[in-house]
Design an enzyme around this catalytic site. Structure first.
Site, PDB file in Angstrom:
ATOM      1  N   SER A   1       0.808  -1.217   0.000  1.00 29.79           N
ATOM      2  CA  SER A   1       0.000   0.000   0.000  1.00 29.79           C
ATOM      3  C   SER A   1       0.841   1.267   0.000  1.00 29.79           C
ATOM      4  O   SER A   1       0.356   2.341  -0.373  1.00 29.79           O
ATOM      5  CB  SER A   1      -0.941   0.010   1.204  1.00 29.79           C
ATOM      6  OG  SER A   1      -0.230  -0.190   2.410  1.00 29.79           O
TER       7      SER A   1
ATOM      8  N   ASP B   1      -3.415   5.752  11.760  1.00 23.12           N
ATOM      9  CA  ASP B   1      -2.527   5.312  10.686  1.00 23.12           C
ATOM     10  C   ASP B   1      -1.244   6.132  10.773  1.00 23.12           C
ATOM     11  O   ASP B   1      -1.215   7.305  10.381  1.00 23.12           O
ATOM     12  CB  ASP B   1      -3.187   5.496   9.320  1.00 23.12           C
ATOM     13  CG  ASP B   1      -2.318   5.015   8.164  1.00 23.12           C
ATOM     14  OD1 ASP B   1      -1.155   4.641   8.417  1.00 23.12           O
ATOM     15  OD2 ASP B   1      -2.802   5.013   7.017  1.00 23.12           O
TER      16      ASP B   1
ATOM     17  N   HIS C   1       1.158   5.149   6.598  1.00 28.10           N
ATOM     18  CA  HIS C   1       0.968   5.801   5.307  1.00 28.10           C
ATOM     19  C   HIS C   1       1.082   7.312   5.463  1.00 28.10           C
ATOM     20  O   HIS C   1       1.250   7.826   6.567  1.00 28.10           O
ATOM     21  CB  HIS C   1      -0.391   5.402   4.725  1.00 28.10           C
ATOM     22  CG  HIS C   1      -0.543   3.933   4.536  1.00 28.10           C
ATOM     23  ND1 HIS C   1      -1.141   3.122   5.483  1.00 28.10           N
ATOM     24  CD2 HIS C   1      -0.149   3.118   3.530  1.00 28.10           C
ATOM     25  CE1 HIS C   1      -1.125   1.868   5.059  1.00 28.10           C
ATOM     26  NE2 HIS C   1      -0.521   1.830   3.874  1.00 28.10           N
TER      27      HIS C   1
END
Length: 410
Positions: free
Chosen positions: A143, A385, A388
């Site tokens: 990702s 998160d 990312h």
């Protein structure tokens, strides 16, 4: 000792002066040429285009190093706004659209990476499009590979509109865009191990990796790719069993097999992927984006897991431990692949952003991976998160360096 008196020099023979003066011009040119291409080859010419020139035909570069060490430097404030925002770019994954999801601060948008010993040009969308005209650019990995590609598409989209022409898989794990104006194609291939693998499931709570085989999901398309960007690493931290040539090599964080960790396994996976490119690919550029550290400084489901709002200063945080080991494994495998590919048409390079990323704890979505997480107050559990990157955000600098790497041909 020969006199250096200018009056005496006026009486030297004209022929001697005519012979010497050209040397003053030729010798520096030879030195510059040797510095730029110390291993000059007379192989087939290629076309290189920079943001500042029209296409020219020139021998392929064979630099054993980059002309600029981007890894040393600092994040400095800038007044320049990003090329895009959460409403002007349609390709941002929802969980990384931090501004649209209610992140209140904006300071994380106004920093630029300044290398210590060279200049990093601003990103030019039109220059990037010219460089990839009639080419296929593919990002392969997890990702974070998708995160970088979505950043790149948003940056380019300020000059031309991408058209989504293919999508497949859960959470759009496989997508393809084209820029008709330049016949440029961009693809993302979900392949978190790079090699053949079976992801964990409810039945088996561990991944399975087969280290001798590249993942055919991307390898089958090598004949159509021109620039290949690998970005993987975080999935190797999960529980897994490793196989090689039909036998169990060992495992990481599992039962009934020998624990062998994941550093060497990550290196083996990169080696297999690189060898597949050399053996089955055509002329292409292969670039590895190095491991980017996470910034969890507390429980992932509690408020403040990655709450910083400014970069670390130079020297405040160093690259060490697992982060440095994963970076080193990637850099060493690229160096080995470059040596093996010396007689091929594949050019291997490193996009070394590990330290650059380490210094940006403020660049993650944190709780804003979900829309307006505190609209009803702070709950007992807050998803964060800290892996990312917000878009726009620090990851845009990765693509700024990517453009410079490609345009330099280093």
């Amino acid at each position: 000792m020969e006199s250096s008196n200018p009056i005496e020099e006026l009486h030297q023979p004209l022929l001697k002066k005519l012979l010497c003066y050209p040397l003053y011009v030729i010798f520096p040119i030879l030195l510059i040429h040797f510095y730029l291409d110390p291993f000059y080859s007379s192989s087939t010419n290629i076309i290189i285009q920079t943001p500042f020139t029209n296409p020219i035909t020139t021998p392929p570069p064979s630099l054993p190093f980059s002309l600029c060490d981007y890894t040393e430097g600092e994040w400095v404030p800038t007044e320049a706004a990003p090329l895009y925002n959460g409403s002007t770019c349609a390709t941002i994954k929802n969980g990384q659209n931090c501004m649209a999801y209610g992140r209140p601060d904006r300071d994380f948008l106004f920093w630029r990476w300044r290398p210590s010993h060279c200049d990093l040009p601003s990103f030019s969308p039109s220059a990037f499009l010219r460089l990839v005209s009639n080419k296929h650019v593919a990002f392969v990995g997890d990702s974070l590979a998708r995160n970088q590609l979505e950043s790149l598409l948003c940056m380019i989209a300020s000059a031309a509109e991408p058209h989504l022409v293919y999508t497949s898989g859960e959470d759009n794990k496989f997508r393809r865009w084209i820029f008709p104006s330049h016949n440029a194609t961009f693809s993302i291939y979900w392949s978190p191990f790079l090699v053949k693998g079976i992801e964990k499931s409810a039945e088996k709570n561990f991944n399975q990796l087969f280290l001798e085989s590249a993942n055919e999901i991307w390898a089958k398309d090598l004949k159509d790719l021109d620039i290949l960007v690998f970005s993987a690493g975080h999935w190797f931290l999960h529980s897994a069993v490793y196989y090689q040539n039909g036998d169990v090599l060992g495992c990481h964080y599992c039962e009934n097999h020998t624990e062998i960790g994941f550093y060497d396994v990550f290196g083996k996976a990169l080696k297999t992927a690189f060898e597949s490119v050399i053996e089955r690919g055509r002329e292409m550029d292969v670039i590895l984006t190095t491991f980017t550290p996470a910034h969890f400084e507390g429980d992932w489901d509690k408020l403040g897991a990655c709450a910083k709002t400014a970069p670390y200063k130079e020297g405040e945080k160093i690259l060490e431990g697992m982060n440095e080991e994963m970076r080193r494994a990637g850099v060493e495998r690229v160096q080995e692949a470059r040596a093996r590919a010396r007689d091929s048409k594949v050019r291997f390079r490193v996009l070394d952003v590990s330290k650059i990323a380490l210094l940006r704890p403020d660049g993650h979505p944190g709780p804003y991976m979900n829309p307006y997480p505190f609209a009803n107050g702070v709950g007992e559990h807050v998803q964060n998160d800290c892996v990312h990157w917000c878009l726009p955000g620090p990851v845009d600098a990765w693509n700024q360096i990517l453009l410079d790497l490609i345009s330099r041909g280093s």
